[in-house]
Write an enzyme that holds these catalytic residues in place. Structure first.
Site, PDB file in Angstrom:
ATOM      1  N   GLY A 146      -1.434 -15.448  -3.874  1.00 30.82           N
ATOM      2  CA  GLY A 146      -1.142 -14.457  -2.965  1.00 30.82           C
ATOM      3  C   GLY A 146      -2.543 -13.669  -2.165  1.00 30.82           C
ATOM      4  O   GLY A 146      -2.345 -12.694  -1.790  1.00 30.82           O
ATOM      5  N   VAL A 151       0.854  -1.303  -0.027  1.00 31.65           N
ATOM      6  CA  VAL A 151       0.016  -0.015   0.024  1.00 31.65           C
ATOM      7  C   VAL A 151       0.864   1.226   0.060  1.00 31.65           C
ATOM      8  O   VAL A 151       0.588   2.157  -0.697  1.00 31.65           O
ATOM      9  CB  VAL A 151      -0.970   0.080   1.147  1.00 31.65           C
ATOM     10  N   LYS A 170     -13.315  -5.423  10.862  1.00 29.46           N
ATOM     11  CA  LYS A 170     -13.961  -4.250   9.891  1.00 29.46           C
ATOM     12  C   LYS A 170     -15.477  -4.035  10.181  1.00 29.46           C
ATOM     13  O   LYS A 170     -15.891  -2.758  10.162  1.00 29.46           O
ATOM     14  CB  LYS A 170     -14.093  -4.931   8.555  1.00 29.46           C
TER      15      LYS A 170
END
Length: 428
Positions: A187, A14, A205
């Protein structure tokens, strides 16, 4: 124009995406903000490592305090992950008047209210759009887009790894172990996939979404969690025959100011929009009293989708900085948290039972449901040449969780039931 100076904590997937967007969209960002954005320092573990993005060596440091204590840095972008040390860094940065953009779902789920309160007291911004659902702007939507509405339910697919596994099992008939192995090879899943497949990632979340949506301080311990490790290809096949797809759903509901939050594999009616969300994509379905039903769909992870959310928050903080209105946008929990009891949580249920193949069995089963006031929507019996026991599939009408627990307890002591093979919530 004085540049907005940024300290970047982390240069992994990121962080690399953040650098690419800030450098590649420099003119667009400057026009939006009114000042150039400059990444001043970047925290990495190894300053000598070769990077896939061009970064001057003198911008790299392995000491986070060089960034936190730098008086020239206005905003800290945290994409390093972790909780204990990261919390310390964030609180220290806020004490020094720095604004924060983070993608850290674990940090915000466990310590979000503390960090936001500290930020508000110090006139600082903390924005965390990328902590949930990657590139989907769901945090800002809940905080701003629904600010005039009252949210009654948030339901979503918020973990791409489990959604990929369940999609593979549904579309190709693959067993769980094979689907997980492929997700790891591609992945999508970690070597240790526990956080994803046991529902813990999704629970964090949903803690964030429920806290924001219901304005109450929802704790991770308030979330009832069940992962997908027990889901079989037979469960998925039976669900498809009846018009359902199995999805790992996070579900947060509010009724009469009482709330419940759960993460669990769920039979979703094929006509429901969430049933068609496949692969690593995420989607969040929001119910508002005024707006009705809305759905937000997109990539739940990845370098550029997640970095897009991070940089959008960076732009928002920078605009606030130019206007002098930082520290006023956080939506802090202000309502008393009232959790639903088992008697208040209701839903339809899917049950797969392995039973003795003889007369009178169904009558005993339906009698148990009747004793606990659970009505049935459908009852089906499927022959299975691979199973010497009979298989009975039952879908109930809405039943409260307390009654269903009593039903299942009675079934465990019923001699004609060999196994309660599967139990799923039903939505749609």
């Amino acid at each position: 124009m004085k540049p907005i100076k940024v300290g970047l904590l982390g240069l992994g997937t990121v962080g690399t995406g953040v650098v690419r967007i800030v450098e590649g969209h420099r003119e667009d960002l400057e026009r939006q903000i009114g000042s150039p954005v400059q990444i001043e320092r970047i925290l990495v573990q190894d300053t000598s490592k070769r990077r896939s993005v061009g970064v001057a060596r003198d911008k790299l440091t392995d000491n986070p305090w060089e960034i936190i204590e730098d008086p020239e840095i206005d905003i800290i972008v945290e994409v390093m992950g972790g909780v204990k040390d990261t919390r310390e860094y964030m609180l220290a940065a806020l004490e020094r008047g720095k604004h924060i953009v983070t993608a850290n779902k674990d940090l915000m789920a466990l310590h979000g209210p503390e960090i936001l309160a500290r930020a508000g007291a110090g006139g600082c911004d903390v924005l965390y759009e990328a902590s949930v659902a990657g590139g989907i702007p769901i945090i800002r939507t809940l905080a701003e887009g629904f600010s005039s509405d009252r949210i009654t339910k948030i339901m979503g697919i918020v973990n791409g790894t489990t959604n990929y596994i369940l999609t593979k099992m549904s579309q190709e008939g693959a067993p769980y172990s094979e689907a997980l192995r492929e997700a790891q090879q591609l992945g999508y899943a970690e070597a240790d996939p526990t956080s994803d497949v046991e529902g813990l990632d999704a629970a964090r979340k949903m803690t964030i979404l429920a806290t924001l949506g219901f304005k109450a301080n929802v704790d991770l311990r308030d979330v009832e969690v069940k992962g997908i490790t027990g889901v079989t290809k037979e469960d998925i096949a039976y669900g498809k025959q009846l018009g359902y797809q199995v999805k790992l759903l996070g579900i947060a509901e509010r009724q009469d100011d009482y709330i419940s939050v759960s993460v669990q594999p769920t039979m979703v009616k094929e006509s429901h929009p969430l049933a068609s969300v496949n692969g690593v994509f995420n989607a969040v379905y929001v119910y508002g009293e005024a707006v009705g039903e809305t759905m937000f769909y997109g990539p739940g992870a990845g370098e550029l989708p997640t970095a897009t959310s991070v940089v959008a928050d960076l732009v928002a903080v920078a605009k606030n900085l130019k206007l002098g209105v930082n520290g006023r946008t956080a939506v802090l929990p202000y309502k008393e948290k009232k959790l639903k009891g088992d008697e208040q949580i209701s839903c339809k249920n899917f049950l797969l039972l392995h039973v003795e193949d003889k007369a009178g069995v169904l009558a005993k089963i339906t009698q148990v449901f009747a004793e606990h006031e659970v009505s049935l929507e459908s009852v089906l019996q499927h022959p299975n040449p691979n199973n010497p026991k009979a298989e009975i599939i039952i879908i109930t009408h809405d039943a409260n969780q307390a009654s269903m627990k009593k039903v299942l307890s009675s079934f465990r002591s019923l001699d004609v039931i060999h196994e309660i093979k599967s139990v799923y919530r039903v939505e749609g």
